[in-house]
Design an enzyme around this catalytic site. Structure first.
Site, PDB file in Angstrom:
ATOM      1  N   HIS A 167       0.783   5.083   1.450  1.00 34.78           N
ATOM      2  CA  HIS A 167       0.035   5.872   2.431  1.00 34.78           C
ATOM      3  C   HIS A 167       0.612   7.290   2.478  1.00 34.78           C
ATOM      4  O   HIS A 167       1.834   7.455   2.537  1.00 34.78           O
ATOM      5  CB  HIS A 167       0.142   5.212   3.814  1.00 34.78           C
ATOM      6  CG  HIS A 167      -0.625   5.960   4.854  1.00 34.78           C
ATOM      7  ND1 HIS A 167      -1.993   5.893   4.968  1.00 34.78           N
ATOM      8  CD2 HIS A 167      -0.211   6.831   5.806  1.00 34.78           C
ATOM      9  CE1 HIS A 167      -2.388   6.681   5.950  1.00 34.78           C
ATOM     10  NE2 HIS A 167      -1.328   7.258   6.483  1.00 34.78           N
ATOM     11  N   SER A 188       4.666   6.831   2.384  1.00 36.50           N
ATOM     12  CA  SER A 188       5.315   5.557   2.719  1.00 36.50           C
ATOM     13  C   SER A 188       4.695   4.443   1.903  1.00 36.50           C
ATOM     14  O   SER A 188       3.479   4.420   1.699  1.00 36.50           O
ATOM     15  CB  SER A 188       5.082   5.206   4.196  1.00 36.50           C
ATOM     16  OG  SER A 188       5.408   6.282   5.049  1.00 36.50           O
ATOM     17  N   ASP A 196      -2.364   0.388   8.333  1.00 33.89           N
ATOM     18  CA  ASP A 196      -1.186   1.241   8.084  1.00 33.89           C
ATOM     19  C   ASP A 196      -0.003   0.925   8.999  1.00 33.89           C
ATOM     20  O   ASP A 196       0.767   1.824   9.370  1.00 33.89           O
ATOM     21  CB  ASP A 196      -1.559   2.738   8.229  1.00 33.89           C
ATOM     22  CG  ASP A 196      -2.623   3.161   7.228  1.00 33.89           C
ATOM     23  OD1 ASP A 196      -2.690   2.553   6.147  1.00 33.89           O
ATOM     24  OD2 ASP A 196      -3.382   4.087   7.527  1.00 33.89           O
ATOM     25  N   ASN A 218       0.848  -1.200   0.000  1.00 38.38           N
ATOM     26  CA  ASN A 218       0.000   0.000   0.000  1.00 38.38           C
ATOM     27  C   ASN A 218       0.874   1.237   0.000  1.00 38.38           C
ATOM     28  O   ASN A 218       2.006   1.202   0.496  1.00 38.38           O
ATOM     29  CB  ASN A 218      -0.882   0.014   1.258  1.00 38.38           C
ATOM     30  CG  ASN A 218      -1.828   1.196   1.279  1.00 38.38           C
ATOM     31  OD1 ASN A 218      -2.422   1.544   0.257  1.00 38.38           O
ATOM     32  ND2 ASN A 218      -1.975   1.829   2.428  1.00 38.38           N
TER      33      ASN A 218
HETATM   34  C1  GRF Z   1      -3.113   8.504  -2.837  1.00 42.13           C
HETATM   35  O1  GRF Z   1      -2.833   9.809  -2.496  1.00 42.13           O
HETATM   36  C2  GRF Z   1      -2.626   7.551  -1.780  1.00 42.13           C
HETATM   37  O2  GRF Z   1      -1.747   8.119  -0.889  1.00 42.13           O
HETATM   38  C3  GRF Z   1      -3.868   7.171  -1.036  1.00 42.13           C
HETATM   39  O3  GRF Z   1      -4.920   7.312  -1.933  1.00 42.13           O
HETATM   40  C4  GRF Z   1      -4.592   8.254  -2.952  1.00 42.13           C
HETATM   41  C5  GRF Z   1      -4.970   7.664  -4.263  1.00 42.13           C
HETATM   42  O4  GRF Z   1      -4.831   8.534  -5.337  1.00 42.13           O
HETATM   43  N1  GRF Z   1      -3.696   5.846  -0.496  1.00 42.13           N
HETATM   44  P1  GRF Z   1      -4.909   7.981  -6.821  1.00 42.13           P
HETATM   45  O5  GRF Z   1      -6.247   7.266  -6.985  1.00 42.13           O
HETATM   46  O6  GRF Z   1      -3.747   7.060  -7.042  1.00 42.13           O
HETATM   47  O7  GRF Z   1      -4.838   9.211  -7.689  1.00 42.13           O
END
Ligand code: GRF
Length: 197
Positions: free
Chosen positions: A114, A141, A150, A112
């Protein structure tokens, strides 16, 4: 050899696009086998289709709380993903928490990204909380997904200085730029660990 990826999204898909671009320009030695969205109208699905990547919508019931363990939903995901035998399952803005069964079947294979410097600012609304607390540094991260939200092992981080002029929106935009570099880098590091002698 290429890493085989399945990417899970819920929305805009800018991180998915960053992975597609990194594969296209030869930086990332990977192949996206399938993009799954839990939202039928996620724009990221269009990004995948534009590249001829297989897509699937596995809609999650909106009435259930995000964090609830939902074995029936997870089973649908497992059924879609397992036959493809991916090396990694990449969460890219996937707004549904995966249950323990899913995570034990794909142990150490789910990543993931984050938007915070974990272990700080787990959960939602990270940019607003960072600003409220007057933090001088922020970032993103990539971590392995474990049942605790997380909290899995951190594989990579990217940092920026918070500017006095930053708003929630500006911070989000600048962190996302970092995300788009960091995610391909971390996955390519996994490729190197596996295939480079
Ligand atoms: C990202 O900013 C990520 O940090 C979070 O969700 C957002 C997704 O954005 N987990 P996208 O759909 O990749 O534009």
């Amino acid at each position: 050899m290429k890493l085989k990826l399945v990417v899970l999204i819920s929305g805009y898909g800018s991180n998915l696009q960053a992975l597609i671009n990194a594969i296209d320009n030869g930086f990332l030695q990977a192949e996206i086998l399938l993009v799954i969205s839990n939202k039928p109208n996620a724009f990221g699905l269009e990004r995948a289709k534009a590249k001829g990547i297989m897509t699937q919508i596995i809609e999650s019931p909106a009435v259930l709380p995000l964090h609830m363990d939902h074995p029936d939903y997870d089973q649908q995901l497992i059924n879609a993903i397992q036959p493809l035998k991916p090396d990694y399952i990449i969460l890219a803005g996937f707004m549904k928490i995966l249950g323990t069964r899913f995570l034990s079947i794909f142990e150490n294979q789910v990543l993931n990204i984050h938007p915070s410097l974990l272990p700080h600012y787990k959960g939602l609304k990270t940019h607003a909380r960072v600003l409220k607390d007057g933090m001088k540094q922020h970032g993103c991260s990539v971590h392995i997904v474990t049942p605790e939200l997380d909290s899995g092992p951190i594989l990579g981080q990217a940092t920026l200085d918070v500017l006095p002029t930053d708003t929630e929106e500006s911070l989000k935009a600048r962190v996302q730029k970092l995300e788009h570099q960091l995610y391909p880098e971390v996955i390519q590091t996994l490729w190197r660990a596996r295939y480079e002698k």
